[in-house]
Design a protein around this motif. Sequence first.
Motif, PDB file in Angstrom:
ATOM      1  N   UNK A   1       0.145   2.009  17.644  1.00 41.21           N
ATOM      2  CA  UNK A   1       0.834   0.981  16.868  1.00 41.21           C
ATOM      3  C   UNK A   1       0.718   1.186  15.363  1.00 41.21           C
ATOM      4  N   UNK A   2       0.046   2.249  14.968  1.00 39.41           N
ATOM      5  CA  UNK A   2      -0.015   2.595  13.547  1.00 39.41           C
ATOM      6  C   UNK A   2      -0.358   4.065  13.431  1.00 39.41           C
ATOM      7  N   UNK A   3       0.093   4.678  12.341  1.00 33.89           N
ATOM      8  CA  UNK A   3      -0.211   6.087  12.092  1.00 33.89           C
ATOM      9  C   UNK A   3      -0.978   6.195  10.778  1.00 33.89           C
ATOM     10  N   UNK A   4      -1.862   7.166  10.730  1.00 33.10           N
ATOM     11  CA  UNK A   4      -2.597   7.375   9.486  1.00 33.10           C
ATOM     12  C   UNK A   4      -1.651   7.888   8.407  1.00 33.10           C
ATOM     13  N   UNK A   5      -1.889   7.430   7.195  1.00 33.84           N
ATOM     14  CA  UNK A   5      -1.063   7.859   6.072  1.00 33.84           C
ATOM     15  C   UNK A   5      -1.779   8.883   5.204  1.00 33.84           C
ATOM     16  N   UNK A   6      -2.935   9.349   5.675  1.00 32.28           N
ATOM     17  CA  UNK A   6      -3.716  10.301   4.904  1.00 32.28           C
ATOM     18  C   UNK A   6      -3.264  11.727   5.191  1.00 32.28           C
ATOM     19  N   UNK A   7      -3.165  12.556   4.150  1.00 36.88           N
ATOM     20  CA  UNK A   7      -2.852  13.972   4.337  1.00 36.88           C
ATOM     21  C   UNK A   7      -4.028  14.651   5.029  1.00 36.88           C
ATOM     22  N   UNK A   8      -3.740  15.731   5.760  1.00 34.17           N
ATOM     23  CA  UNK A   8      -4.807  16.436   6.459  1.00 34.17           C
ATOM     24  C   UNK A   8      -4.550  17.932   6.431  1.00 34.17           C
ATOM     25  N   UNK A   9      -5.546  18.683   6.882  1.00 28.17           N
ATOM     26  CA  UNK A   9      -5.469  20.138   6.841  1.00 28.17           C
ATOM     27  C   UNK A   9      -4.349  20.667   7.732  1.00 28.17           C
ATOM     28  N   UNK A  10      -4.178  20.077   8.926  1.00 26.98           N
ATOM     29  CA  UNK A  10      -3.136  20.544   9.843  1.00 26.98           C
ATOM     30  C   UNK A  10      -1.756  20.396   9.219  1.00 26.98           C
ATOM     31  N   UNK A  11      -1.546  19.283   8.538  1.00 30.14           N
ATOM     32  CA  UNK A  11      -0.269  19.066   7.863  1.00 30.14           C
ATOM     33  C   UNK A  11      -0.052  20.104   6.774  1.00 30.14           C
TER      34      UNK A  11
ATOM     35  N   UNK B   1       7.059  18.477  18.797  1.00 34.61           N
ATOM     36  CA  UNK B   1       6.799  19.900  18.599  1.00 34.61           C
ATOM     37  C   UNK B   1       5.638  20.031  17.621  1.00 34.61           C
ATOM     38  N   UNK B   2       5.147  21.247  17.383  1.00 34.24           N
ATOM     39  CA  UNK B   2       4.000  21.409  16.472  1.00 34.24           C
ATOM     40  C   UNK B   2       4.242  20.843  15.077  1.00 34.24           C
ATOM     41  N   UNK B   3       5.489  20.910  14.610  1.00 39.49           N
ATOM     42  CA  UNK B   3       5.805  20.405  13.274  1.00 39.49           C
ATOM     43  C   UNK B   3       5.604  18.891  13.207  1.00 39.49           C
ATOM     44  N   UNK B   4       6.201  18.159  14.153  1.00 38.51           N
ATOM     45  CA  UNK B   4       6.068  16.707  14.153  1.00 38.51           C
ATOM     46  C   UNK B   4       4.635  16.275  14.468  1.00 38.51           C
ATOM     47  N   UNK B   5       3.979  17.013  15.353  1.00 39.94           N
ATOM     48  CA  UNK B   5       2.582  16.702  15.668  1.00 39.94           C
ATOM     49  C   UNK B   5       1.706  16.838  14.429  1.00 39.94           C
ATOM     50  N   UNK B   6       1.902  17.916  13.678  1.00 43.75           N
ATOM     51  CA  UNK B   6       1.098  18.136  12.469  1.00 43.75           C
ATOM     52  C   UNK B   6       1.316  17.030  11.450  1.00 43.75           C
TER      53      UNK B   6
ATOM     54  N   UNK C   1       0.847  -1.180   0.000  1.00 49.19           N
ATOM     55  CA  UNK C   1       0.000   0.000   0.000  1.00 49.19           C
ATOM     56  C   UNK C   1       0.889   1.238   0.000  1.00 49.19           C
ATOM     57  N   UNK C   2       0.626   2.134  -0.917  1.00 51.82           N
ATOM     58  CA  UNK C   2       1.416   3.374  -0.999  1.00 51.82           C
ATOM     59  C   UNK C   2       1.270   4.157   0.299  1.00 51.82           C
ATOM     60  N   UNK C   3       2.402   4.634   0.825  1.00 50.24           N
ATOM     61  CA  UNK C   3       2.390   5.290   2.135  1.00 50.24           C
ATOM     62  C   UNK C   3       3.005   6.677   2.066  1.00 50.24           C
ATOM     63  N   UNK C   4       2.552   7.513   2.973  1.00 46.76           N
ATOM     64  CA  UNK C   4       3.150   8.835   3.150  1.00 46.76           C
ATOM     65  C   UNK C   4       4.319   8.707   4.127  1.00 46.76           C
ATOM     66  N   UNK C   5       5.372   9.480   3.896  1.00 46.24           N
ATOM     67  CA  UNK C   5       6.481   9.479   4.837  1.00 46.24           C
ATOM     68  C   UNK C   5       5.979   9.821   6.235  1.00 46.24           C
ATOM     69  N   UNK C   6       6.528   9.155   7.246  1.00 42.98           N
ATOM     70  CA  UNK C   6       6.194   9.535   8.605  1.00 42.98           C
ATOM     71  C   UNK C   6       6.768  10.921   8.897  1.00 42.98           C
ATOM     72  N   UNK C   7       6.349  11.500  10.009  1.00 44.57           N
ATOM     73  CA  UNK C   7       6.861  12.814  10.400  1.00 44.57           C
ATOM     74  C   UNK C   7       8.379  12.794  10.485  1.00 44.57           C
ATOM     75  N   UNK C   8       8.917  11.733  11.080  1.00 47.43           N
ATOM     76  CA  UNK C   8      10.367  11.655  11.252  1.00 47.43           C
ATOM     77  C   UNK C   8      11.069  11.424   9.920  1.00 47.43           C
ATOM     78  N   UNK C   9      10.528  10.576   9.072  1.00 50.44           N
ATOM     79  CA  UNK C   9      11.129  10.351   7.758  1.00 50.44           C
ATOM     80  C   UNK C   9      11.134  11.639   6.931  1.00 50.44           C
TER      81      UNK C   9
END
Length: 792
Positions: free
Chosen positions: A700-710, A684-689, A635-643
């Motif tokens: 145990x999992x993070x959403x890979x969907x883009x959102x308004x905050x990001x 911080x706000x950047x990684x949280x967003x 499944x195509x994934x979005x980079x994590x905040x850290x990546x």
Amino acid sequence: MAILPHVLSFPLAASFWLWQFLGRLHPLLVHFPVALLCVALVLEGIDWYRKSADWRSGITALVWIGTISSVLAASLGLLLVNQEDYGGATVTIHQWSGLATVLLAGCTLAALRSGHIVLYRSLLIGTVAGVSLAGHYGARLTHGDDYLTSVLPGNKGSGAPSTGETSVAFARMDGPLTDKQVEELTVEVRSILAHNCYSCHSATKTKGNLRLDNKELVLKGGKHGAILTAGYPEASELIRRITLPTGDKEVMPTKGKRLSEQEVALLSFWIKQGAPWPDGPDKPLYRVAALEPRLPAVPPATVDITQPIDRFVSAYFQTNKVSWKGVVDDRTYIRRVYLDVVGLLPSPKAIQTFMADSRPDKREILVRQLLDRNEAYAQHWLTFWNDALRNDYTGTGYVTGGRADMTTWLYKSLKNNKPYNWFVRELISPSKQSAGFIKGIQWRGTINASQRTEMQAAQNVAQVLLGLNLKCASCHDSFISDWKLDDAYAFANVFADSTLEINRCDKPTGKLAGRRLLFKELGTISVDAPTEQRLRELADFLVQPKDGRLYRTVVNRIWAQLMGRGIVEPVDAMDNVPWSQDLLDWLAFDFVKNGYDLKKLMYAILTSKTYQLPSVGVKDAGLLTTPTYVFDGMVRRRLTAEQFADAVSLSFAPIYQDTAIVDRLPKTIHKAIRFTRAALVKNDPFLTALGRPNRETVSTSRTSQANLLQALELTNGSTFNEALKRGAERWKKKEPSSELIINRLYWQALGRAPLPKEITIARQLVGKTPTTEGIQDLVWAITLHPEFQLIY
């Protein structure tokens, strides 16, 4: 545990009659915006053809009154939803569509007052659509999900469900039932009661003194007497109540979805058969995955399908009529595997060297090289385990000592590739360095019973290590599984220094908990032994090779991290049906046989043809958890905040220059860090967003969907934009030529040269003579490129 899925819920005293009374005015008041705004739209349409000042003043009044009443209706709706037993997706949609209507109505009124007629008319249409949608879902709440569709041609009419013929297999049987059929029928009946009736008629909540979760109590009935007459469904109160017309004051269920025609027919058939209920322990209502390990036979190899993982997948593809696709090209593969193993982008030189390599086993060689980069591997996978183990660097509990940091232990464990059985053993029976996981968070102030540290330990061990949800069963008998309150407290009591008293829905019961494992097949805890001894026993029991649950859970988590979707999904619900039971069982068995080595597991997955298939885009994340899901590739994934942060740091400029967290780590770790990896900095706000959780609960999992905050953070966030500005200044000093800057930036970020159209646009941004602003604009555009943000 009944959980209201409302973001805008708020605590109110349920016993205060005024709030309940006002809340119940919601259905009355909600008809004002429905009627008035719809009439306003009709009049507006007439006015469009036939101008009239009189009509204009009337329309204005209608919009004003409709807007005000929509605000009041939404407010009373929020009161109602927090005072009554509403829940489910329909409530959520109804709530948010209502709030959206309020916003649209306000915008409509503002546009009308400002004289922007075209905008006003467009917004009015949207407002009426919102009112209609909210009204539709409100009707579904009160009249059932088939409120509209039940009267359409092809349906079986409206009104109360019929008790006649049905397609249910049981109802077509003639003659007496076998013992096995009786058992299956009873499970079906209990399942219907559990999903539709337990919220009001169980040990947790017993309306009318009626309980439906126990054989004797079902036959006993409630305060109005028996609810069924064995052999005579037409004379049974249960059948009468569930077939009453919607709106009748005695209809059951009182709220939400009605029982389907088939469900009513099945209950009727059961009563007609004499309401059989086998003696002895009840068979589980919900699927429970096998505990013991299993080694399935590996399907036969073919000319081009030889690796065991691929052979299982090939058999699955044949069954599901999925065709093998060609593997991805070298540039896609190296970027994918770099990000998955060490969390970093490959350098342009690494990409070019790999693409020029003609060795047939170069992909296997690359994976081995990356897995041998122990420091980079640890820095990347630290993020995953921090999320799962609730380990963070700041936050709740650290100031007061009510929480323990375990970063050093975790980092060293990952760097040294500690065998997973020892990894788990040291989490359950911890040293001072690894105690943070089962220590949990000592919350300040008054907390509910389900958040005692012992219960946190039970919940987190069950969820992370066994893929099992105990959160509902920590408050009352679960409505989503067969786990009971007694089970949760008995397991929590293993972690307790003193015997726990069971609390049901946060109310003491006066009953003391026992001490036992969740799966009795694994062993028996020494009930009266000191806590340290009990934890050693628990650790020994859990890591046994015969605990297939533990090892299926971890291989499923690793598969999900590398492939974007677990073999079982959600990954915390290991009793769900896997898309390939054989593949899951074989991976878990092979993992144990190979010494509990996570890197060997990753190597097998990363070098499989299955991993190398083209990625699959999914528009709706909900499709990944449907029972009908069919696997056909990563499944195509979005980079994590850290990546993402590390990719920006490597390609353009370091995002993080503050090494305060890094400096707290041992010098051997600090020396190995080329730049401040995002996994090692506080939130911080950047990684949280960009999706990093606060780690006060297991994630145990993070959403890979883009959102308004990001989107807002990448557009206006200071952390990101300041880093790009610093990088632009550095690139301007380093490279005087716009052409060289453009070419190098594309190679650094995307691993390729820019395309002709991209060069044209980039030249316009950077200018003939590079400027800081121009370079920054180009860099910003590249970071928003799908090739940069996604793992293909």
